[in-house]
Design an enzyme around this catalytic site. Structure first.
Site, PDB file in Angstrom:
ATOM      1  N   PHE A   1      13.311   6.343   0.448  1.00 50.71           N
ATOM      2  CA  PHE A   1      13.734   5.499   1.561  1.00 50.71           C
ATOM      3  C   PHE A   1      13.557   4.044   1.168  1.00 50.71           C
ATOM      4  CE2 PHE A   1      13.055   2.973   5.382  1.00 50.71           C
ATOM      5  CZ  PHE A   1      14.175   3.316   6.120  1.00 50.71           C
TER       6      PHE A   1
ATOM      7  N   ASP B   1       9.069   0.342  -5.514  1.00 51.47           N
ATOM      8  CA  ASP B   1       9.092   0.047  -4.087  1.00 51.47           C
ATOM      9  C   ASP B   1       7.722   0.407  -3.513  1.00 51.47           C
ATOM     10  OD1 ASP B   1       9.355   0.052  -1.322  1.00 51.47           O
ATOM     11  OD2 ASP B   1      11.413   0.806  -1.360  1.00 51.47           O
TER      12      ASP B   1
ATOM     13  N   LYS C   1       5.328  -4.226   5.008  1.00 57.27           N
ATOM     14  CA  LYS C   1       4.420  -3.451   5.853  1.00 57.27           C
ATOM     15  C   LYS C   1       2.999  -4.020   5.924  1.00 57.27           C
ATOM     16  CE  LYS C   1       6.951   0.930   5.855  1.00 57.27           C
ATOM     17  NZ  LYS C   1       7.292   0.957   7.283  1.00 57.27           N
TER      18      LYS C   1
END
Length: 425
Positions: A137, A238, A267
Site C-alpha cells: 500500500f 516505504d 504517520k
C-alpha cells in the site's frame, strides 16, 4: 450528543468514499485511551493507524506545538524559511539508514512522500518504470494507488492506472510464496515485459502494512539491493507505517543491514500532525531542480515542531526498547490463545508491529468473517482493533508504544475474551 445522531449527519454530509471502521466519534484522548462524545472510554489499538506512536497528546509534543503556535503557524518554507525545518532535516539525514550523505524534503502526507520519491527517482535515472509488490500500500493518489498492490477498494471505479507500473508477488510463507518465487517473478518480468534499463525504482515496505503486516524476508531485501545496484535502479523503502520505533528500531530498515537509496516516512513522524518526508542519497535527492519539489503546506511549522518533540520522546523514553518489550508480551499472549484457537494460523511482526492471521477452523481458507467477529466483539468491550490484509483476515495491533502497563494488560484480557466470544458466535 449521541454517536448515532452524528452518524446520521455524516451520511448526509460526507462522501461515502471515506470509509469508516467505527461510528465512535472521539471527544478527547490521552495516551492509549479515547473517550467518545457519549463519555464512553475505549482502549486504542489503532493509534490513528500507527500515527500516534508516542500516544495521544503526549505532553512534550503538545508543549512543542503550543510554543510554535505562539510564534507563527505558517509562512510557506519556500517563501519565508525557518530554522527548525533545516534542523529536522539534519536529524533525519543522520538517522535514516545508510552511511552516505543525505538530503530531505518535507511534504504533508504519506502519499505525497511516495509521489515525490518516484519523481526524484525518475529525475535521477531518466527512466519511467517503477516496480512494486502485490499487497503493498502506497497511497490513494493516482501514482500511489497505481503502486498499491490491492484492487478493492483502492482502485475500483477510478479508471486506468498510471503507466509503466509493474507488480510482482511479495514473499508470504503462510500463503506459499517464497523469496525465490518473488525473485523469479522479477527476473521473468525483465525477460518478458520490461527492460531493466527502463526501471527508475523498486519500492517496497519493509513490513507490509495494509497488505497484512508481512515482514520482508532479509534475503528479499538483500536481493533487491543487489538487483538495484546491478541495473542502476533506485531502491525505495516505504517506511510510512514502519517508522519511528514501531518495529523496535527507529526505522525498520535498521534491522536489515541494507540501506535504501530513498526512504519515505509520514504517520508517526509528527505525533498526530500532518507531516511527511523523503530522505535519501544527496546526489539522488538533488536530481530535481528548484521548484520541482515541495508544496504550500509541506513542512508546516507546527508539524516540524511536533516532529522534533517526537524524536526527543523516542530517545528519552527508549521507545524502541519499549516496542520490543510490548511486542514480545503481545506475541506470547497470542500464542497462548492460539493453543485453543485453531483459527489463528499465524502470529508475526517485529517490535510492536504485530498481527494475527485468521483462517477457517479447519485452516483451509482465509476467514474475513471470523476476523470481523473478533473486531466487533472487541469493540463491544471497548477495545479498538484494525483489520487488514488482501483477504481481510488479519488483525493488526497498533497501540501507542507509550501505552501504560495496566491498560495494556486490560486490553490483552479483552482481546482474549473477544476471540473466545467470536468462536462461540
Amino acid at each position: 450528543m449521541l454517536n448515532a445522531e452524528i452518524s446520521t449527519r455524516k451520511d448526509k454530509a460526507i462522501s461515502r468514499g471515506v470509509g469508516m471502521q467505527t461510528q465512535i466519534y472521539a471527544d478527547r484522548a490521552k495516551n492509549s485511551e479515547v473517550w467518545d462524545v457519549e463519555g464512553k472510554r475505549y482502549i486504542d489499538f489503532a493509534a490513528g493507524i500507527a500515527v500516534v506512536n508516542t500516544g495521544h497528546c503526549h505532553p512534550k509534543v503538545m508543549a512543542a506545538v503550543e510554543r510554535q503556535m505562539g510564534s507563527f503557524t505558517h509562512t510557506c518554507h519556500q517563501v519565508l524559511p525557518y530554522e527548525n525545518y533545516v534542523r529536522l532535516a539534519e536529524r533525519l539525514n543522520a538517522s535514516v539508514s545508510g552511511d552516505f550523505e543525505k538530503k530531505t524534503v518535507f511534504v504533508t502526507t504519506g502519499a505525497e512522500a511516495v509521489e515525490n520519491a518516484i519523481k526524484v527517482a525518475r529525475a535521477y535515472t531518466g527512466r519511467p518504470a517503477v516496480i512494486a509488490f502485490g499487497g503493498g500500500f502506497h497511497g490513494r493518489t493516482f501514482m500511489g494507488m497505481s503502486l498499491t498492490g490491492k484492487v478493492a477498494p483502492y482502485k475500483q471505479g477510478f479508471g486506468a492506472m498510471m503507466p509503466d507500473v509493474y507488480h510482482v508477488p511479495f514473499p508470504i510463507d503462510v500463503h506459499g510464496v517464497s523469496t525465490e518465487d518473488s525473485m523469479n517473478a522479477l527476473n521473468k518480468l525483465f525477460k518478458a515485459d520490461l527492460d531493466p534499463g527502463r526501471v527508475a525504482a523498486i519500492i517496497f515496505e519493509p513490513v507490509q502494512g495494509e497488505g497484512g503486516f508481512y515482514p520482508a524476508p532479509a534475503e528479499l531485501v538483500r536481493e533487491i539491493r543487489a538487483l538495484c545496484d546491478e541495473h542502476g535502479i533506485v531502491m525505495v523503502a516505504d517506511e510510512i507505517q514502519t517508522g519511528f520505533a514501531r518495529t523496535g528500531n527507529l526505522f525498520a530498515m535498521d534491522g536489515y543491514c541494507v540501506a535504501p537509496d530513498l526512504t519515505t516516512m509520514a504517520k508517526g513522524l509528527a505525533g498526530g500532525l500532518p507531516l511527511a518526508a523523503v530522505t535519501g542519497k544527496a546526489e539522488i535527492m538533488d536530481a530535481a531542480g528548484p521548484g520541482g519539489l515541495g508544496g504550500t503546506y509541506g513542512g508546516n511549522p507546527l508539524g516540524i515542531a511536533a516532529a522534533h518533540a517526537v524524536l526527543d520522546v523516542i530517545e528519552e523514553e527508549d521507545l524502541c526498547a519499549r516496542a520490543n518489550e510490548l511486542g514480545s508480551r503481545l506475541r506470547q499472549r497470542l500464542e497462548s490463545i492460539r493453543a485453543t484457537t485453531p483459527e489463528i494460523v499465524d502470529i508475526r511482526g517485529p517490535g510492536f508491529m504485530v498481527a494475527a492471521e485468521f483462517n477457517t477452523s479447519d485452516g483451509s481458507a482465509p476467514s474475513p468473517e471470523f476476523t470481523q467477529k473478533v473486531r466487533t466483539e472487541a469493540l463491544k468491550r471497548n477495545l479498538i482493533l484494525l483489520t487488514c490484509g488482501v483477504y481481510g483476515n488479519v488483525i493488526r495491533f497498533l497501540a501507542p508504544i507509550t501505552i501504560q502497563d495496566e491498560v495494556f494488560a486490560e486490553a490483552l484480557d479483552i482481546l482474549e475474551a473477544s476471540i473466545a466470544a467470536a468462536r462461540k458466535n
